[in-house]
Design a protein around this motif. Structure first.
Motif, PDB file in Angstrom:
ATOM      1  N   GLY A 130       0.706  -1.248   0.218  1.00  0.00           N
ATOM      2  CA  GLY A 130       0.066   0.073   0.285  1.00  0.00           C
ATOM      3  C   GLY A 130       0.937   1.269   0.164  1.00  0.00           C
ATOM      4  O   GLY A 130       0.212   2.274   0.314  1.00  0.00           O
ATOM      5  N   VAL A 131       2.035   1.196  -0.242  1.00  0.00           N
ATOM      6  CA  VAL A 131       2.881   2.429  -0.313  1.00  0.00           C
ATOM      7  C   VAL A 131       2.761   3.081  -1.582  1.00  0.00           C
ATOM      8  O   VAL A 131       3.328   2.552  -2.650  1.00  0.00           O
ATOM      9  N   PRO A 132       2.604   4.317  -1.736  1.00  0.00           N
ATOM     10  CA  PRO A 132       2.606   5.312  -2.913  1.00  0.00           C
ATOM     11  C   PRO A 132       4.016   5.162  -3.328  1.00  0.00           C
ATOM     12  O   PRO A 132       4.803   5.713  -2.620  1.00  0.00           O
ATOM     13  N   VAL A 133       4.245   4.789  -4.711  1.00  0.00           N
ATOM     14  CA  VAL A 133       5.747   4.762  -5.033  1.00  0.00           C
ATOM     15  C   VAL A 133       5.911   5.673  -6.275  1.00  0.00           C
ATOM     16  O   VAL A 133       4.931   5.712  -7.133  1.00  0.00           O
ATOM     17  N   SER A 134       7.042   6.234  -6.520  1.00  0.00           N
ATOM     18  CA  SER A 134       7.470   6.906  -7.822  1.00  0.00           C
ATOM     19  C   SER A 134       8.661   6.140  -8.423  1.00  0.00           C
ATOM     20  O   SER A 134       9.545   5.571  -7.354  1.00  0.00           O
ATOM     21  N   ILE A 135       8.846   6.374  -9.492  1.00  0.00           N
ATOM     22  CA  ILE A 135      10.155   5.640 -10.119  1.00  0.00           C
ATOM     23  C   ILE A 135      10.790   6.709 -10.733  1.00  0.00           C
ATOM     24  O   ILE A 135      10.603   7.445 -11.341  1.00  0.00           O
ATOM     25  N   ASP A 136      12.214   6.391 -10.387  1.00  0.00           N
ATOM     26  CA  ASP A 136      13.331   7.440 -10.417  1.00  0.00           C
ATOM     27  C   ASP A 136      14.158   6.637 -11.558  1.00  0.00           C
ATOM     28  O   ASP A 136      15.037   5.649 -11.571  1.00  0.00           O
ATOM     29  N   THR A 137      13.912   7.272 -12.849  1.00  0.00           N
ATOM     30  CA  THR A 137      14.614   6.546 -14.040  1.00  0.00           C
ATOM     31  C   THR A 137      14.449   7.478 -15.056  1.00  0.00           C
ATOM     32  O   THR A 137      13.660   8.277 -15.169  1.00  0.00           O
ATOM     33  N   MET A 138      15.521   7.324 -15.989  1.00  0.00           N
ATOM     34  CA  MET A 138      15.600   8.127 -17.400  1.00  0.00           C
ATOM     35  C   MET A 138      15.369   7.175 -18.590  1.00  0.00           C
ATOM     36  O   MET A 138      15.176   7.807 -19.671  1.00  0.00           O
ATOM     37  N   ARG A 139      14.671   5.984 -18.041  1.00  0.00           N
ATOM     38  CA  ARG A 139      14.540   5.315 -19.542  1.00  0.00           C
ATOM     39  C   ARG A 139      12.940   4.842 -19.567  1.00  0.00           C
ATOM     40  O   ARG A 139      12.330   4.691 -18.228  1.00  0.00           O
ATOM     41  N   ALA A 140      12.548   5.044 -20.736  1.00  0.00           N
ATOM     42  CA  ALA A 140      11.036   4.842 -20.818  1.00  0.00           C
ATOM     43  C   ALA A 140      10.590   3.483 -20.547  1.00  0.00           C
ATOM     44  O   ALA A 140       9.386   3.277 -20.213  1.00  0.00           O
ATOM     45  N   GLU A 141      11.298   2.402 -20.844  1.00  0.00           N
ATOM     46  CA  GLU A 141      11.008   0.917 -20.697  1.00  0.00           C
ATOM     47  C   GLU A 141      10.873   0.657 -19.225  1.00  0.00           C
ATOM     48  O   GLU A 141       9.991  -0.021 -18.724  1.00  0.00           O
ATOM     49  N   VAL A 142      11.835   1.334 -18.487  1.00  0.00           N
ATOM     50  CA  VAL A 142      11.777   1.094 -16.915  1.00  0.00           C
ATOM     51  C   VAL A 142      10.678   1.839 -16.455  1.00  0.00           C
ATOM     52  O   VAL A 142       9.902   1.200 -15.666  1.00  0.00           O
ATOM     53  N   ALA A 143      10.303   3.180 -16.995  1.00  0.00           N
ATOM     54  CA  ALA A 143       9.201   3.775 -16.420  1.00  0.00           C
ATOM     55  C   ALA A 143       8.015   3.148 -16.651  1.00  0.00           C
ATOM     56  O   ALA A 143       6.801   3.036 -15.707  1.00  0.00           O
ATOM     57  N   GLU A 144       7.783   2.517 -17.817  1.00  0.00           N
ATOM     58  CA  GLU A 144       6.388   1.760 -18.349  1.00  0.00           C
ATOM     59  C   GLU A 144       6.343   0.492 -17.596  1.00  0.00           C
ATOM     60  O   GLU A 144       5.046   0.529 -16.905  1.00  0.00           O
ATOM     61  N   ALA A 145       7.552  -0.063 -17.480  1.00  0.00           N
ATOM     62  CA  ALA A 145       7.053  -1.261 -16.429  1.00  0.00           C
ATOM     63  C   ALA A 145       6.707  -1.114 -14.977  1.00  0.00           C
ATOM     64  O   ALA A 145       5.976  -1.760 -14.305  1.00  0.00           O
ATOM     65  N   ALA A 146       7.358  -0.042 -14.453  1.00  0.00           N
ATOM     66  CA  ALA A 146       7.211   0.424 -13.014  1.00  0.00           C
ATOM     67  C   ALA A 146       5.803   0.532 -12.671  1.00  0.00           C
ATOM     68  O   ALA A 146       5.080   0.598 -11.919  1.00  0.00           O
TER      69      ALA A 146
END
Length: 283
Positions: free
Chosen positions: A72-88
């Motif tokens: 239940g933790v609100p998460v942000s993804i710290d990334t410069m890659r679209a593929e990683v952002a999309e998967a996260a």
């Protein structure tokens, strides 16, 4: 915003949270200490850092994102890659935090656009391995605001709704120590852009230099800069920052509560700090 670096080489906590279970436990602990959002990153962006492969970054971050979301933790993804952002985001992340503002990966803005999640656009002039060489300003506040505005326009042209955008001045990224201090003092200049502002000063070099040993001149060690980080949190909260990104949540959360008590308009209807609409959107 509490930081969980799933990396071996981040400047102050590299290697501490490489084990996914420990990383998830740390993220939960950050929430218990006052974090509204936990920022998970699998690639160091410290000065001089080399990039990792996409697959390695995915291997590091996805189990942690999934574990935190399951709790239940609100998460942000710290990334410069679209593929990683999309998967996260598919795994449940609620915000994309791209320190390159969409410059490192031309597909990033498209991912932000179709997912519709809040998108942090940070001021960035080039990769970590060479970013110190890109510092150089005549008027750092005016130039950074202008460059960030142009990035807003660029990602908007790629379909990102302006209402999704959060701005980050990029302290320490292609900035001298003097530049960082000038940006902290000139935060109100970003108000004309009309978007929430995220500040990431936690344990950074300009604080270590300020707190250098008076005898040897050696910078204060990174993990001994949390009191100074909390002072910055107080200053930027009083100037209307939406969030602060920090390693030690408890000290900065207390500091921001003090700032909010002095400036009641900074408090949301839920009693937590920050604009209530955005608190609902990502948390």
């Amino acid at each position: 915003m509490g930081i969980v670096n799933v990396t071996p080489d981040s400047f102050s906590d590299g290697g501490l949270w490489l084990d996914p279970e420990k990383a998830v436990e740390h993220g939960i602990d950050l929430v218990e200490r006052g974090a509204d959002l936990v920022d998970v990153g699998g690639e160091s962006t410290r000065p001089g850092a080399a990039r990792v492969t996409t697959q390695e970054e995915l291997r590091r971050v996805l189990p942690v994102v999934r574990g935190l979301v399951a709790d239940g933790v609100p998460v942000s993804i710290d990334t410069m890659r679209a593929e990683v952002a999309e998967a996260a985001v598919a795994a449940g992340a609620r915000l994309i935090n791209d320190v390159s503002g969409g410059l490192a990966d031309p597909s990033m803005a498209g991912v932000a656009a179709w997912t519709g999640v809040p998108f942090v656009v940070m001021h960035w002039r080039g990769p970590s391995a060479a970013m110190d060489g890109f510092a150089g300003y005549e008027d750092v506040v005016r130039e950074v605001v202008g460059e960030v505005e142009r990035r807003m326009d660029a990602v908007g042209a790629q379909g990102v709704d302006p209402e999704q955008i959060i701005l980050d001045p990029g302290l320490g990224f292609a900035k001298s120590r003097a530049d960082d201090w000038a940006l902290l003092g000139g935060l109100d200049a970003f108000a004309r852009l009309g978007r929430p502002v995220l500040m990431g000063a936690s344990r950074k070099r300009f604080l270590g230099t300020l707190l250098a040993d008076p005898t040897t001149g050696a910078p204060r060690p990174a993990r001994a800069r949390d009191a100074a980080t909390a002072a910055v949190a107080t200053l930027v909260a009083a100037q209307g920052a939406w969030a602060v990104r920090v390693h030690d949540v408890a000290s900065s959360a207390d500091a921001v509560r003090v700032a909010a008590a002095v400036t009641p308009t900074a408090r949301s209807s839920s009693g937590r700090v920050g604009p209530s609409a955005w608190a609902g959107r990502v948390g």
